[in-house]
Design a protein around this motif. Structure first.
Motif, PDB file in Angstrom:
ATOM      1  N   UNK A 255      69.829  49.844  32.249  1.00  0.00           N
ATOM      2  CA  UNK A 255      70.994  49.667  33.109  1.00  0.00           C
ATOM      3  C   UNK A 255      71.795  48.434  32.717  1.00  0.00           C
ATOM      4  N   UNK A 256      71.099  47.363  32.336  1.00  0.00           N
ATOM      5  CA  UNK A 256      71.791  46.141  31.910  1.00  0.00           C
ATOM      6  C   UNK A 256      72.578  46.392  30.628  1.00  0.00           C
TER       7      UNK A 256
ATOM      8  N   UNK B 173      64.694  44.457  45.962  1.00  0.00           N
ATOM      9  CA  UNK B 173      66.121  44.533  46.303  1.00  0.00           C
ATOM     10  C   UNK B 173      66.975  44.270  45.066  1.00  0.00           C
ATOM     11  N   UNK B 174      66.596  43.238  44.312  1.00  0.00           N
ATOM     12  CA  UNK B 174      67.360  42.901  43.101  1.00  0.00           C
ATOM     13  C   UNK B 174      67.265  44.028  42.077  1.00  0.00           C
ATOM     14  N   UNK B 175      66.067  44.571  41.889  1.00  0.00           N
ATOM     15  CA  UNK B 175      65.890  45.663  40.930  1.00  0.00           C
ATOM     16  C   UNK B 175      66.672  46.896  41.357  1.00  0.00           C
ATOM     17  N   UNK B 176      66.611  47.202  42.638  1.00  0.00           N
ATOM     18  CA  UNK B 176      67.306  48.372  43.182  1.00  0.00           C
ATOM     19  C   UNK B 176      68.797  48.321  42.860  1.00  0.00           C
TER      20      UNK B 176
ATOM     21  N   UNK C 198      60.907  50.033  48.975  1.00  0.00           N
ATOM     22  CA  UNK C 198      59.970  50.608  48.015  1.00  0.00           C
ATOM     23  C   UNK C 198      60.250  52.098  47.813  1.00  0.00           C
ATOM     24  N   UNK C 199      60.497  52.814  48.921  1.00  0.00           N
ATOM     25  CA  UNK C 199      60.821  54.238  48.822  1.00  0.00           C
ATOM     26  C   UNK C 199      62.177  54.448  48.168  1.00  0.00           C
ATOM     27  N   UNK C 200      63.155  53.626  48.540  1.00  0.00           N
ATOM     28  CA  UNK C 200      64.492  53.778  47.971  1.00  0.00           C
ATOM     29  C   UNK C 200      64.491  53.482  46.481  1.00  0.00           C
ATOM     30  N   UNK C 201      63.719  52.486  46.070  1.00  0.00           N
ATOM     31  CA  UNK C 201      63.633  52.175  44.645  1.00  0.00           C
ATOM     32  C   UNK C 201      62.975  53.320  43.886  1.00  0.00           C
TER      33      UNK C 201
ATOM     34  N   UNK D 164      58.039  51.586  34.188  1.00  0.00           N
ATOM     35  CA  UNK D 164      59.224  52.419  33.986  1.00  0.00           C
ATOM     36  C   UNK D 164      60.436  51.813  34.679  1.00  0.00           C
ATOM     37  N   UNK D 165      60.231  51.208  35.832  1.00  0.00           N
ATOM     38  CA  UNK D 165      61.341  50.551  36.529  1.00  0.00           C
ATOM     39  C   UNK D 165      61.890  49.400  35.694  1.00  0.00           C
ATOM     40  N   UNK D 166      60.996  48.591  35.138  1.00  0.00           N
ATOM     41  CA  UNK D 166      61.435  47.480  34.283  1.00  0.00           C
ATOM     42  C   UNK D 166      62.218  47.996  33.083  1.00  0.00           C
TER      43      UNK D 166
END
Length: 410
Positions: free
Chosen positions: A382-383, A251-254, A290-293, A374-376
């Motif tokens: 993004x930051x 949730x936080x990552x999303x 998980x799917x939305x992320x 890749x998400x990280x």
């Protein structure tokens, strides 16, 4: 203090018993390990219920036998210490081998309980005492009973702690391993109760007042029990903590990716499969994270691909120089440069001025292929996209110009 701690332990034990006993109603889950686990919690519930001073006094009055409540407590404590070992055996060994080892322990438990009955009867207390062991620690037969009880319990606790620690090394499931280690801590903590009871005998014979440290009995017994309850149930509810942690992290990552995704979406609306109605609606979307992320990562990549005609290699070179001057290195440096390229490309696209430079590579510049990595990386991008002065300078610069050298990380 016993009037507070012991009822708390009793309630915790009975609640856990009821929760676990519900599994016995399902035949497919009716296994020896679960049965023994329920026995453990039933014994704990009985021990702390009867240990509550008002309950023990009422039980003695109902049965008409002085101090019988104290005797029942001691017998149940010893039985519990053996039942914990039986449960550990069923957790660790195949049922047939576990049953064999449990029978061996029952051959020890029988004579131990018989000896306790004999010593208690010989002690022959004809009047009721508020604390049978404390008030009679100076009587030889009660001393013999007390020492036999305490030594038996201490040996059982040491064996339990040793078994739990050894089996934790062999446990394949992380939460089972943690639960066994907690059980070790609980058994060691309960040894403090045994030490206090031995001190009662020594202190009485030395002329001291054992009542001065009696408050330690409920502290050690209560703390050891609550830790043990956590340890014995941790394999069941621990994985839910892991699932909750993963959900919170996703949730936080999303939502940390939202500013970058939103900027790309405004420029290229076609990247969104199911665009949210608003920022608030996006924050309130808590299902299928998980799917939305995964979709958000893919859509950011799609947006980046759509901006390739507007990437300017001069922006990348200038942003890297300014980021290095600001002291950035490694992954933070790469993320800041990538964010600056995106910010400049978005501005160039809005101005309608393609760079006509060679298209930027579509591959992840860090060379990652796994989604987590890749998400990280995109979170760092993004930051930087939201906070970095270098990126802000790239977004303000006119298309075709260099980022000013005065742009520095603050």
């Amino acid at each position: 203090m016993k009037d507070i701690i012991f009822p708390i332990c009793a309630v915790a034990s009975w609640i856990t018993f009821l929760y676990k006993a519900s599994g016995l109603l399902r035949p497919l889950r009716r296994n020896p390990a679960l049965v023994v686990l329920c026995v453990n919690f039933a014994l704990l519930g009985a021990i702390f219920t009867v240990s509550t001073p008002a309950v023990s006094a009422a039980l003695d009055a109902i049965l008409g036998l002085p101090n019988v409540a104290a005797f029942c407590i001691h017998m149940s404590v010893v039985a519990y210490s053996f039942a914990v070992q039986a449960m550990l055996l069923f957790w660790t060994y195949p049922p047939a081998l576990a049953r064999l080892r449990v029978r061996r322990r029952l051959l020890v438990l029988g004579p131990v309980l018989a000896t306790m009955v004999t010593l208690f009867v010989l002690a022959g207390a004809r009047e009721r005492y508020r604390d049978f062991l404390l008030d009679n620690a100076g009587r030889p037969l009660v001393t013999a009973y007390l020492l036999f009880y305490v030594v038996t319990l201490a040996v059982a606790l040491v064996v339990t702690a040793r078994m739990s620690w050894q089996f934790a090394r062999l446990a394949g499931r992380p939460w089972l391993r943690r639960g066994l280690r907690l059980n070790t801590v609980g058994a060691i903590t309960a040894l403090g109760y045994c030490a206090v009871r031995v001190a009662d005998v020594v202190g009485t014979w030395a002329g001291a007042n054992p009542g001065a440290w009696e408050f330690l009995v409920p502290l050690f017994a209560g703390a050891g029990t609550l830790v043990t309850i956590c340890g014995l149930t941790l394999p069941a509810w621990g994985p839910r903590l892991s699932a909750l942690y993963r959900w919170v992290r996703e949730y936080r990552t999303y939502h940390r990716l939202y500013p970058l995704w939103a900027a790309l979406y405004r420029a290229v609306p076609a990247i969104a499969l199911h665009p949210p109605a608003s920022r608030l609606a996006d924050r309130l979307s808590v299902r299928d994270l998980d799917l939305r992320l995964y979709r958000r990562v893919i859509e950011i990549h799609d947006g980046r691909l759509a901006l390739r005609p507007w990437f300017d290699p001069d922006v990348a070179a200038t942003a890297e120089r300014q980021a290095r001057l600001a002291g950035l290195t490694g992954e933070e440096l790469a993320a800041t440069v990538e964010a600056a390229k995106l910010a400049a490309a978005l501005r160039a696209r809005a101005a309608g001025r393609p760079t006509h430079a060679p298209a930027a590579p579509a591959a992840d510049p860090a060379g990652r292929s796994d989604l987590r990595g890749e998400t990280d990386r995109l979170v760092r991008v993004a930051t930087a996209f939201r906070r970095s002065p270098v990126v802000a300078a790239a977004a303000r610069a006119e298309p075709g110009t260099h980022v000013p050298d005065q742009a520095r990380e603050g």
